[in-house]
Design a protein around this motif. Structure first.
Motif, PDB file in Angstrom:
ATOM      1  N   VAL A  22       0.826  -1.211   0.000  1.00  0.00           N
ATOM      2  CA  VAL A  22       0.000   0.000   0.000  1.00  0.00           C
ATOM      3  C   VAL A  22       0.862   1.264   0.000  1.00  0.00           C
ATOM      4  N   PHE A  23       2.139   1.137   0.362  1.00  0.00           N
ATOM      5  CA  PHE A  23       3.050   2.284   0.227  1.00  0.00           C
ATOM      6  C   PHE A  23       3.118   2.740  -1.233  1.00  0.00           C
ATOM      7  N   THR A  24       2.960   1.805  -2.171  1.00  0.00           N
ATOM      8  CA  THR A  24       2.936   2.201  -3.587  1.00  0.00           C
ATOM      9  C   THR A  24       1.715   3.072  -3.873  1.00  0.00           C
ATOM     10  N   ILE A  25       0.584   2.790  -3.210  1.00  0.00           N
ATOM     11  CA  ILE A  25      -0.618   3.607  -3.376  1.00  0.00           C
ATOM     12  C   ILE A  25      -0.363   5.022  -2.874  1.00  0.00           C
ATOM     13  N   THR A  26       0.280   5.128  -1.704  1.00  0.00           N
ATOM     14  CA  THR A  26       0.612   6.431  -1.142  1.00  0.00           C
ATOM     15  C   THR A  26       1.519   7.219  -2.078  1.00  0.00           C
ATOM     16  N   GLN A  27       2.525   6.541  -2.632  1.00  0.00           N
ATOM     17  CA  GLN A  27       3.457   7.201  -3.539  1.00  0.00           C
ATOM     18  C   GLN A  27       2.767   7.686  -4.811  1.00  0.00           C
ATOM     19  N   LEU A  28       1.833   6.901  -5.314  1.00  0.00           N
ATOM     20  CA  LEU A  28       1.101   7.314  -6.518  1.00  0.00           C
ATOM     21  C   LEU A  28       0.252   8.549  -6.236  1.00  0.00           C
ATOM     22  N   ALA A  29      -0.384   8.584  -5.065  1.00  0.00           N
ATOM     23  CA  ALA A  29      -1.189   9.750  -4.693  1.00  0.00           C
ATOM     24  C   ALA A  29      -0.309  10.992  -4.564  1.00  0.00           C
ATOM     25  N   GLU A  30       0.850  10.844  -3.942  1.00  0.00           N
ATOM     26  CA  GLU A  30       1.772  11.973  -3.793  1.00  0.00           C
ATOM     27  C   GLU A  30       2.250  12.469  -5.153  1.00  0.00           C
ATOM     28  N   THR A  31       2.563  11.533  -6.045  1.00  0.00           N
ATOM     29  CA  THR A  31       3.053  11.894  -7.378  1.00  0.00           C
ATOM     30  C   THR A  31       2.004  12.673  -8.152  1.00  0.00           C
ATOM     31  N   ILE A 198      -5.977   8.587   4.430  1.00  0.00           N
ATOM     32  CA  ILE A 198      -6.213   9.530   5.530  1.00  0.00           C
ATOM     33  C   ILE A 198      -4.883  10.062   6.061  1.00  0.00           C
ATOM     34  N   ILE A 199      -3.897   9.168   6.186  1.00  0.00           N
ATOM     35  CA  ILE A 199      -2.567   9.586   6.643  1.00  0.00           C
ATOM     36  C   ILE A 199      -1.952  10.581   5.665  1.00  0.00           C
ATOM     37  N   ALA A 200      -2.104  10.287   4.360  1.00  0.00           N
ATOM     38  CA  ALA A 200      -1.557  11.181   3.336  1.00  0.00           C
ATOM     39  C   ALA A 200      -2.226  12.552   3.396  1.00  0.00           C
ATOM     40  N   ILE A 201      -3.541  12.555   3.612  1.00  0.00           N
ATOM     41  CA  ILE A 201      -4.256  13.828   3.742  1.00  0.00           C
ATOM     42  C   ILE A 201      -3.771  14.567   4.982  1.00  0.00           C
ATOM     43  N   VAL A 217     -12.122  20.518   7.109  1.00  0.00           N
ATOM     44  CA  VAL A 217     -11.648  19.652   6.032  1.00  0.00           C
ATOM     45  C   VAL A 217     -11.215  18.296   6.590  1.00  0.00           C
ATOM     46  N   ALA A 218     -10.504  18.305   7.728  1.00  0.00           N
ATOM     47  CA  ALA A 218     -10.047  17.048   8.330  1.00  0.00           C
ATOM     48  C   ALA A 218     -11.234  16.167   8.711  1.00  0.00           C
ATOM     49  N   VAL A 219     -12.245  16.765   9.354  1.00  0.00           N
ATOM     50  CA  VAL A 219     -13.416  15.989   9.776  1.00  0.00           C
ATOM     51  C   VAL A 219     -14.182  15.470   8.572  1.00  0.00           C
ATOM     52  N   LEU A 220     -14.347  16.307   7.559  1.00  0.00           N
ATOM     53  CA  LEU A 220     -15.066  15.875   6.351  1.00  0.00           C
ATOM     54  C   LEU A 220     -14.288  14.797   5.597  1.00  0.00           C
ATOM     55  N   GLY A 221     -12.958  14.898   5.598  1.00  0.00           N
ATOM     56  CA  GLY A 221     -12.145  13.860   4.970  1.00  0.00           C
ATOM     57  C   GLY A 221     -12.349  12.519   5.643  1.00  0.00           C
TER      58      GLY A 221
END
Length: 384
Positions: A22-31, A198-201, A217-221
């Motif tokens: 799932v770290f690959t998912i995080t990296q894709l979102a960041e990219t 959620i961590i990435a946000i 924004v945090a609560v709505l996320g």
């Protein structure tokens, strides 16, 4: 194929593997968040497909080959290392570190083939053609990291095309599928991906003053993430497992596993990635107008998730398809709201997802209530 072992569940080592994946998912979102363009989105589509293909390969693998020996655990650790290096290389997978991504992807494929050699006769027979085809797709990815454009992208496009063909070329019915383990493994990946989003946000709040907009924004996320969980896990995951378990024809069972838990889940994970990017774009800009691209990914990511889950349910012939498609359409209609005010779009999306989930759940509640009343009547000696 008949259920081989209903009691087989996901091991903690497999969960550890999923956390690395799932770290690959995080990296894709960041990219994507750093460069929100069509070109980067196309790159994310390609990278996610080839990475998800091999994650699925490992899910099918451990479904048949439990990591129960030192050799198997060591090989699985090597595969995890390959996924970790791939994830680190993702931001420059089409640039400086294309070769590194390709080498680590090849390692993941080789380890996958070696682990299958420790399986039973049926799995080894399926691997005789599957293994070389997977290695061929990995070599295409590696070659893509070593050549200039336009060959780089052409080779990358060829890799997922070969992988799709692989699902039809090799003897897919030779794979053993334990429905409980298979459904649980994919469900865990989805919930981990939602958690990682959620961590990435949350990381996007670093250095910001926590005013009313940021807190909202945090609560709505979190609210939106909760309904992502609801749509997937509030009963449909168990119903999906039962459908797979009841499918006796080996070829039909394997094809259902590939289409529903493979391709449909690719869209689900893509939706999580894009939605995380959209919510991050509202951080620090809650009471401002979003650019059209940010408003598009905010609604588009959640719509993708719902469409992917609708496809999943449709393949399994389960209820809820129309609810998700309707919710996706209404969510897309909120894009102009974001272009006027970011928080307005996020609030509207949260309310739409809440309403869609509750409306879908009303018939289930009524059926449960009727069953409870009937049971009470029978226990009291009254007619139903």
């Amino acid at each position: 194929m008949a259920e081989p072992s209903p009691a087989v569940r996901v091991s903690t080592l497999e969960l550890f593997f999923d956390l690395v994946f799932v770290f690959t998912i995080t990296q894709l979102a960041e990219t994507l968040a750093e460069d929100l363009t069509l070109r980067t989105f196309g790159d994310v589509l390609l990278i996610l497909f080839v990475v998800w293909w091999m994650y699925s390969g490992y899910a099918w693998l451990t479904n048949a080959v439990a990591p129960s020996s030192t050799t198997r655990r060591t090989l699985l650790l090597t595969g995890m290392a390959g996924f970790l290096v791939m994830a680190l290389a993702i931001p420059e997978a089409f640039g400086e570190y294309g070769w590194l991504f390709g080498v680590s992807y090849l390692v993941v494929n080789v380890v996958h083939g070696l682990l299958f050699r420790t399986a039973g006769p049926a799995a080894r027979q399926a691997q005789r053609l599957l293994g070389p085809l997977n290695i061929a797709s990995a070599l295409l990815v590696l070659a893509g990291g070593l050549v200039p454009e336009p060959w780089r992208h052409l080779l990358w496009v060829a890799a997922p095309l070969l992988q799709v063909a692989t699902g039809y070329i090799h003897n897919i019915e030779m794979h053993t599928i334990s429905a409980g383990h298979f459904a649980e493994r994919h469900g865990l990946v989805v919930i981990i991906a939602i958690g990682e989003s959620i961590i990435a946000i949350g990381a996007g709040f670093h250095g910001l003053h926590l005013g009313s907009g940021e807190i909202l924004v945090a609560v709505l996320g979190l609210w939106v993430a909760y309904y992502l969980w609801w749509f997937y896990f509030a009963g449909d995951d168990a119903r999906a497992e039962h459908v797979l378990a009841r499918t006796d024809n080996p070829r039909r069972r394997a094809r259902l596993a590939l289409n529903a838990w493979g391709y449909a889940h690719y869209v689900i994970l893509l939706g999580i990635i894009v939605a995380a990017v959209g919510i991050k774009k509202t951080v620090g800009h809650a009471f401002e107008a979003l650019h059209w691209d940010a408003a598009l990914v905010l609604s588009g990511g959640l719509a993708l998730y719902l469409v992917g889950h609708a496809a999943f349910l449709a393949l399994l012939r389960l209820r809820g398809v129309l609810h998700r498609l309707a919710a996706a359409a209404v969510i897309l209609a909120t894009i102009p709201l974001g272009h006027m005010l970011a928080i307005a779009q996020l609030v509207a999306i949260a309310l739409i997802m809440t309403a869609a989930a509750i409306i879908e759940d009303i018939p289930e509640v009524r059926r449960s209530g009727s069953t409870a009343i009937g049971d009470f009547g029978r226990s009291a000696g009254q007619p139903d």
